[in-house]
Design a protein around this motif. Structure first.
Motif, PDB file in Angstrom:
ATOM      1  N   HIS A  17      22.931  53.331  49.264  1.00  0.00           N
ATOM      2  CA  HIS A  17      21.768  52.131  48.198  1.00  0.00           C
ATOM      3  C   HIS A  17      20.007  52.083  49.852  1.00  0.00           C
ATOM      4  O   HIS A  17      19.869  51.006  49.371  1.00  0.00           O
ATOM      5  CB  HIS A  17      21.321  51.675  47.756  1.00  0.00           C
ATOM      6  N   THR A  18      20.556  52.565  51.136  1.00  0.00           N
ATOM      7  CA  THR A  18      19.780  52.500  52.003  1.00  0.00           C
ATOM      8  C   THR A  18      18.374  52.087  51.374  1.00  0.00           C
ATOM      9  O   THR A  18      17.895  53.209  51.627  1.00  0.00           O
ATOM     10  CB  THR A  18      20.103  52.276  53.198  1.00  0.00           C
ATOM     11  N   PRO A  19      17.688  51.248  51.837  1.00  0.00           N
ATOM     12  CA  PRO A  19      15.713  52.159  51.880  1.00  0.00           C
ATOM     13  C   PRO A  19      15.157  51.627  53.769  1.00  0.00           C
ATOM     14  O   PRO A  19      14.008  52.449  53.818  1.00  0.00           O
ATOM     15  CB  PRO A  19      15.190  50.529  51.577  1.00  0.00           C
ATOM     16  N   LEU A  20      16.067  52.269  54.468  1.00  0.00           N
ATOM     17  CA  LEU A  20      16.006  52.407  56.345  1.00  0.00           C
ATOM     18  C   LEU A  20      16.363  53.432  56.006  1.00  0.00           C
ATOM     19  O   LEU A  20      17.286  54.055  57.298  1.00  0.00           O
ATOM     20  CB  LEU A  20      16.595  51.378  57.011  1.00  0.00           C
ATOM     21  N   MET A  89      27.458  54.214  63.590  1.00  0.00           N
ATOM     22  CA  MET A  89      28.339  53.144  63.980  1.00  0.00           C
ATOM     23  C   MET A  89      28.475  51.877  62.961  1.00  0.00           C
ATOM     24  O   MET A  89      26.763  52.190  62.094  1.00  0.00           O
ATOM     25  CB  MET A  89      27.145  52.302  64.791  1.00  0.00           C
ATOM     26  N   GLN A  90      29.209  51.881  62.653  1.00  0.00           N
ATOM     27  CA  GLN A  90      30.026  50.446  61.851  1.00  0.00           C
ATOM     28  C   GLN A  90      30.047  49.010  62.657  1.00  0.00           C
ATOM     29  O   GLN A  90      31.068  49.446  63.335  1.00  0.00           O
ATOM     30  CB  GLN A  90      30.418  50.848  60.936  1.00  0.00           C
ATOM     31  N   SER A  91      29.823  47.895  61.663  1.00  0.00           N
ATOM     32  CA  SER A  91      30.531  46.729  61.661  1.00  0.00           C
ATOM     33  C   SER A  91      30.050  45.980  61.005  1.00  0.00           C
ATOM     34  O   SER A  91      29.665  47.103  60.114  1.00  0.00           O
ATOM     35  CB  SER A  91      29.324  46.495  62.841  1.00  0.00           C
ATOM     36  N   ARG A  92      30.643  45.112  60.629  1.00  0.00           N
ATOM     37  CA  ARG A  92      31.349  44.464  59.169  1.00  0.00           C
ATOM     38  C   ARG A  92      30.163  43.902  58.444  1.00  0.00           C
ATOM     39  O   ARG A  92      29.763  44.185  57.397  1.00  0.00           O
ATOM     40  CB  ARG A  92      31.519  42.720  60.340  1.00  0.00           C
ATOM     41  N   LEU A  93      27.985  44.139  59.363  1.00  0.00           N
ATOM     42  CA  LEU A  93      27.460  43.521  58.419  1.00  0.00           C
ATOM     43  C   LEU A  93      27.020  44.936  58.620  1.00  0.00           C
ATOM     44  O   LEU A  93      25.539  44.381  57.797  1.00  0.00           O
ATOM     45  CB  LEU A  93      26.926  42.170  59.318  1.00  0.00           C
ATOM     46  N   VAL A  94      27.051  45.468  59.707  1.00  0.00           N
ATOM     47  CA  VAL A  94      25.919  46.674  59.541  1.00  0.00           C
ATOM     48  C   VAL A  94      26.494  48.615  59.694  1.00  0.00           C
ATOM     49  O   VAL A  94      27.752  48.294  59.931  1.00  0.00           O
ATOM     50  CB  VAL A  94      24.705  46.468  60.997  1.00  0.00           C
ATOM     51  N   VAL A  95      25.993  49.389  59.175  1.00  0.00           N
ATOM     52  CA  VAL A  95      26.155  50.502  59.130  1.00  0.00           C
ATOM     53  C   VAL A  95      24.593  51.286  59.149  1.00  0.00           C
ATOM     54  O   VAL A  95      23.591  51.153  59.101  1.00  0.00           O
ATOM     55  CB  VAL A  95      26.162  51.356  57.555  1.00  0.00           C
ATOM     56  N   GLY A  96      25.097  52.380  61.021  1.00  0.00           N
ATOM     57  CA  GLY A  96      23.827  52.392  61.200  1.00  0.00           C
ATOM     58  C   GLY A  96      24.775  54.291  61.698  1.00  0.00           C
ATOM     59  O   GLY A  96      25.920  54.421  62.085  1.00  0.00           O
ATOM     60  N   GLY A  97      23.237  55.095  61.375  1.00  0.00           N
ATOM     61  CA  GLY A  97      23.510  55.969  61.701  1.00  0.00           C
ATOM     62  C   GLY A  97      22.749  57.617  61.784  1.00  0.00           C
ATOM     63  O   GLY A  97      21.219  56.768  61.612  1.00  0.00           O
ATOM     64  N   MET A  98      22.793  58.531  62.369  1.00  0.00           N
ATOM     65  CA  MET A  98      21.888  59.728  63.469  1.00  0.00           C
ATOM     66  C   MET A  98      22.454  60.956  62.814  1.00  0.00           C
ATOM     67  O   MET A  98      23.630  60.566  63.411  1.00  0.00           O
ATOM     68  CB  MET A  98      22.161  59.177  64.682  1.00  0.00           C
ATOM     69  N   ALA A 114      21.651  50.395  57.308  1.00  0.00           N
ATOM     70  CA  ALA A 114      22.219  50.069  56.477  1.00  0.00           C
ATOM     71  C   ALA A 114      22.900  48.532  56.463  1.00  0.00           C
ATOM     72  O   ALA A 114      24.226  48.754  57.130  1.00  0.00           O
ATOM     73  CB  ALA A 114      23.139  50.787  55.088  1.00  0.00           C
ATOM     74  N   ALA A 115      22.559  48.018  55.988  1.00  0.00           N
ATOM     75  CA  ALA A 115      23.133  46.075  55.736  1.00  0.00           C
ATOM     76  C   ALA A 115      24.222  47.053  55.143  1.00  0.00           C
ATOM     77  O   ALA A 115      24.259  47.352  53.359  1.00  0.00           O
ATOM     78  CB  ALA A 115      22.245  44.993  55.089  1.00  0.00           C
ATOM     79  N   ARG A 116      25.906  46.389  54.910  1.00  0.00           N
ATOM     80  CA  ARG A 116      27.106  46.310  54.836  1.00  0.00           C
ATOM     81  C   ARG A 116      27.089  45.308  53.513  1.00  0.00           C
ATOM     82  O   ARG A 116      26.949  45.474  52.573  1.00  0.00           O
ATOM     83  CB  ARG A 116      27.979  46.070  55.313  1.00  0.00           C
ATOM     84  N   PRO A 117      26.997  43.336  53.596  1.00  0.00           N
ATOM     85  CA  PRO A 117      26.944  43.025  52.774  1.00  0.00           C
ATOM     86  C   PRO A 117      26.130  42.706  51.278  1.00  0.00           C
ATOM     87  O   PRO A 117      24.581  43.373  51.647  1.00  0.00           O
ATOM     88  CB  PRO A 117      27.168  41.770  53.052  1.00  0.00           C
ATOM     89  N   ALA A 118      26.391  42.789  50.143  1.00  0.00           N
ATOM     90  CA  ALA A 118      25.132  42.978  48.940  1.00  0.00           C
ATOM     91  C   ALA A 118      24.082  42.365  49.214  1.00  0.00           C
ATOM     92  O   ALA A 118      22.806  42.156  49.099  1.00  0.00           O
ATOM     93  CB  ALA A 118      25.642  44.066  47.351  1.00  0.00           C
ATOM     94  N   VAL A 119      24.532  40.625  49.609  1.00  0.00           N
ATOM     95  CA  VAL A 119      23.460  39.616  49.260  1.00  0.00           C
ATOM     96  C   VAL A 119      22.100  39.831  50.877  1.00  0.00           C
ATOM     97  O   VAL A 119      21.667  39.476  50.494  1.00  0.00           O
ATOM     98  CB  VAL A 119      24.853  38.790  49.779  1.00  0.00           C
ATOM     99  N   LEU A 120      22.745  40.857  51.714  1.00  0.00           N
ATOM    100  CA  LEU A 120      22.069  40.813  52.685  1.00  0.00           C
ATOM    101  C   LEU A 120      20.658  42.173  52.128  1.00  0.00           C
ATOM    102  O   LEU A 120      19.786  42.625  52.914  1.00  0.00           O
ATOM    103  CB  LEU A 120      22.669  41.474  53.651  1.00  0.00           C
TER     104      LEU A 120
END
Length: 149
Positions: A17-20, A89-98, A114-120
């Protein structure tokens, strides 16, 4: 049935559900576009404004552990999966992809963040600015790829 890398990234973006998320056809050969996207240590800091360095150990290919360094020196560990036409690419807080696939005489290229925690997620929606950030990322990839021989 097999789906291409761009379709996989589109499905992942929908699930997160990422807007980015952005996807475009670039009038550049796949090899030049993917050379920029796959050069994480050399190119990613030029493509992501909030990234000073992205360190991937030399020799690592399919799966690697990387270290992202922000402009203020903050560090974050990432797990990276890199294959031809695919980068996640995944961290505790972020998912990025190409992702990229040849398309006609050019390349279909996609990017997600995408931000992983829903609060972000509300912060992420504001940062995405209606998809402009994703399109700006793709423009940077296109510009840098056009400079390659």
């Amino acid at each position: 049935m097999s789906v291409d890398a761009v379709t996989r990234l589109r499905v992942l973006a929908a699930g997160l559900h990422t807007p980015l998320y952005a996807e475009e056809h670039l009038d550049l050969p796949y090899d030049r576009v993917w050379a920029v996207a796959a050069d994480l240590s050399g190119e990613l800091p030029h493509l992501v404004p909030l990234l000073r360095a992205f360190r991937v150990p030399p020799g690592e290919t399919v799966r690697a552990h990387a270290l992202a360094v922000g402009p203020l020196g903050l560090r974050s560990a990432f797990e990276v999966r890199l294959a031809p036409g695919w980068c996640l690419m995944q961290s505790r807080l972020v998912v990025g992809g190409m992702a990229a696939v040849p398309e006609g005489d050019g390349t279909r290229f996609a990017f997600l963040g995408a931000a992983r925690p829903a609060v972000l997620r509300p912060l992420q929606r504001a940062y995405a600015l209606g998809g402009r950030r994703g399109r700006a990322f793709i423009r940077k990839v296109e510009r840098r790829a056009s400079l390659r021989p």
